[in-house]
Design an enzyme around this catalytic site. Structure first.
Site, short mmCIF file in Angstrom:
data_model
loop_
_atom_site.label_atom_id
_atom_site.label_comp_id
_atom_site.label_asym_id
_atom_site.label_seq_id
_atom_site.Cartn_x
_atom_site.Cartn_y
_atom_site.Cartn_z
CG ASN A 256 -1.70 1.23 1.44
OD1 ASN A 256 -1.78 2.06 0.53
ND2 ASN A 256 -2.30 1.37 2.61
CE LYS B 251 -0.16 3.34 4.77
NZ LYS B 251 -0.11 3.47 6.22
CG HIS C 128 -5.89 2.12 5.21
ND1 HIS C 128 -5.46 3.08 6.09
CD2 HIS C 128 -4.88 1.22 5.09
CE1 HIS C 128 -4.23 2.78 6.49
NE2 HIS C 128 -3.86 1.65 5.90
CD GLU D 254 -2.96 5.68 6.70
OE1 GLU D 254 -2.95 5.67 5.45
OE2 GLU D 254 -2.05 5.17 7.39
CD GLU E 284 -3.68 -2.32 7.42
OE1 GLU E 284 -2.56 -2.58 6.97
OE2 GLU E 284 -4.27 -1.26 7.17
N GLY F 67 2.25 2.42 10.78
CA GLY F 67 3.21 3.52 10.63
C GLY F 67 3.94 3.88 11.92
CB SER G 90 4.90 -1.61 12.08
OG SER G 90 4.53 -0.27 12.33
#
Ligand code: PGA
Length: 254
Positions: free
Chosen positions: A9, A11, A95, A97, A167, A173, A213
């Protein structure tokens, strides 16, 4: 055994030059991948050029989002059929985010999954708890709500054709991945939820990736677990050597 699926991904990273170079480097390095699946999820403007590079390979192409309507006056949005037309087979949906910064909810995630499946795209559906939720002992409750909300109205057959990415938000991250035990516990929970909803054995047929991560150092401990069917990789997917190392570990356990 379910073959591992390792997806990168990207991003909001890379541009035409750096993104296509990354894919060229990986195509050069990963000539021996036979059993596992590898998926590249670049930003929208790079889907077509990356797809062109992947054309003669076994690697898949995925988008990071889509809109649930078929077409129309929705400035700035991208439809499932557009994604198909530039070569996508996958699309990441929900996701964290997107949930955090763009107001996505279990309901919008559900609509997007329906649209993706209608158009023949494989959704990679993201679920996972925040640190506050985990510390409050709410991980199971949150993941159950997200899975049930996301899968409203889906048949058992449809569910077996999609991918779930567990996730935990606190691991994304941050450099602080879930331990294999923590990940396996939630993967098993998700399979149980699916078995209860759709019937015994359905949960075992669904591919469940871990994300948060994942890197070349911890990938072995995570992908070595039979309950972890792959990885959704963010930061480490932006460097050819790092992503190639993770893909090779996925291949080894497929
Ligand atoms: P990360 O991102 O690997 O950089 O933690 C994973 C993801 O958000 O999919």
């Amino acid at each position: 055994m379910r073959p591992k699926v390792v997806a990168g991904n990207w991003k909001m990273h890379m541009d035409l030059e750096s993104g296509t170079q990354l894919v060229r480097d990986l195509l050069g390095q990963l000539t021996d991948i036979k059993k596992s699946r590898v998926v590249f999820c670049p930003p929208f403007p790079l889907l077509y050029p990356v797809g062109e590079l992947l054309k003669d390979s076994e690697f898949g192409l995925g988008a990071q989002n889509l809109f649930w309507e078929e077409k129309g006056a929705f400035t700035g949005e991208v439809s499932a059929s557009m994604l198909k037309s530039v070569g996508c087979q996958y699309v990441i949906i929900g996701h964290s985010e997107r949930r955090k910064y763009f107001g996505e909810t279990d309901e919008t995630v559900n609509r997007k999954i329906h649209r993706a499946l209608t158009e023949g795209l494989t959704p990679i559906v993201c679920v996972g708890e925040t640190l506050v939720e985990r510390e409050a002992g709410k991980t199971h409750e949150v993941v159950q709500r997200q899975v049930e909300g996301a899968f409203q109205g889906l048949s058992a057959e449809a569910v077996q054709n999609l991918i779930i990415a567990y996730e935990p938000v606190w691991a994304i991250g941050t450099g602080k991945n879930a331990t294999p035990e923590q990940a396996v516990e939630v993967h098993q929970l998700i399979r149980q939820i699916l078995n209860q909803k759709y019937g015994e054995g359905i949960g075992e047929n669904v591919t469940i990736q871990y994300g948060g991560s994942v890197n070349e150092k911890n990938a072995e401990s995570l992908l070595g677990q039979p309950d972890i069917d792959g990885a959704l990789v963010g930061g480490a997917s932006l460097k050819a050597d790092r992503f190639a190392a993770i893909v090779r570990i996925g291949e080894q356990y497929s």
